[in-house]
Design an enzyme around this catalytic site. Sequence first.
Site, PDB file in Angstrom:
ATOM      1  N   HIS A  49      21.810  44.985   5.652  1.00  0.00           N
ATOM      2  CA  HIS A  49      22.523  45.344   4.432  1.00  0.00           C
ATOM      3  C   HIS A  49      23.745  46.199   4.712  1.00  0.00           C
ATOM      4  O   HIS A  49      23.905  46.741   5.805  1.00  0.00           O
ATOM      5  CB  HIS A  49      21.589  46.047   3.446  1.00  0.00           C
ATOM      6  CG  HIS A  49      20.977  47.313   3.951  1.00  0.00           C
ATOM      7  ND1 HIS A  49      21.664  48.504   3.999  1.00  0.00           N
ATOM      8  CD2 HIS A  49      19.728  47.570   4.422  1.00  0.00           C
ATOM      9  CE1 HIS A  49      20.858  49.453   4.479  1.00  0.00           C
ATOM     10  NE2 HIS A  49      19.687  48.903   4.749  1.00  0.00           N
TER      11      HIS A  49
ATOM     12  N   CYS B 191      15.912  49.069   8.930  1.00  0.00           N
ATOM     13  CA  CYS B 191      16.881  48.022   8.606  1.00  0.00           C
ATOM     14  C   CYS B 191      18.104  48.088   9.513  1.00  0.00           C
ATOM     15  O   CYS B 191      18.326  49.072  10.213  1.00  0.00           O
ATOM     16  CB  CYS B 191      17.326  48.145   7.153  1.00  0.00           C
ATOM     17  SG  CYS B 191      16.062  47.682   5.958  1.00  0.00           S
TER      18      CYS B 191
END
Length: 151
Positions: free
Chosen positions: A109, A125
Amino acid sequence: YRVLLPTRPNGSTGWIAVDDVDLLRHNLAILVEIDAFRLTLFDHDETVLEVPIGVARDNAPTPRGRYFTTELLQPPEPNSVYGAYAYGLSGFSETFTEFRGGPGQLGIHGTNDPSSIGSNVSAGCVRMRNDDITAIVEDLKVPTGVPVEVI
């Protein structure tokens, strides 16, 4: 067909009947190099995009392995911790069984903190600059189902 499953434990596989699926083909692949803080998008063997990333802290490492993109989300506020876009991955944190109300799913992201790129900052992440994730989504139109190798 033998397929990767978006479930715990990471790397789980299963079988699906040939008649139950329609196959769509593309030649895209993503390589995430944790120690180099680098994400590379390939089309066949050709590098399409190579960008710096932020990865997980030592106490919540990004698990290495082979995954695939499962969904593409556009957070309602692009100036959030998830940035302009977020791809869900088929893998899960090995540290968190739950994260912010979700199942501890890994993702790629954007970020509202570009200074975090090039460092160990996330909870598992892969973070990218908003301009880079936007280019992948809007300009290159990378679909879901793309293999992602984390090394």
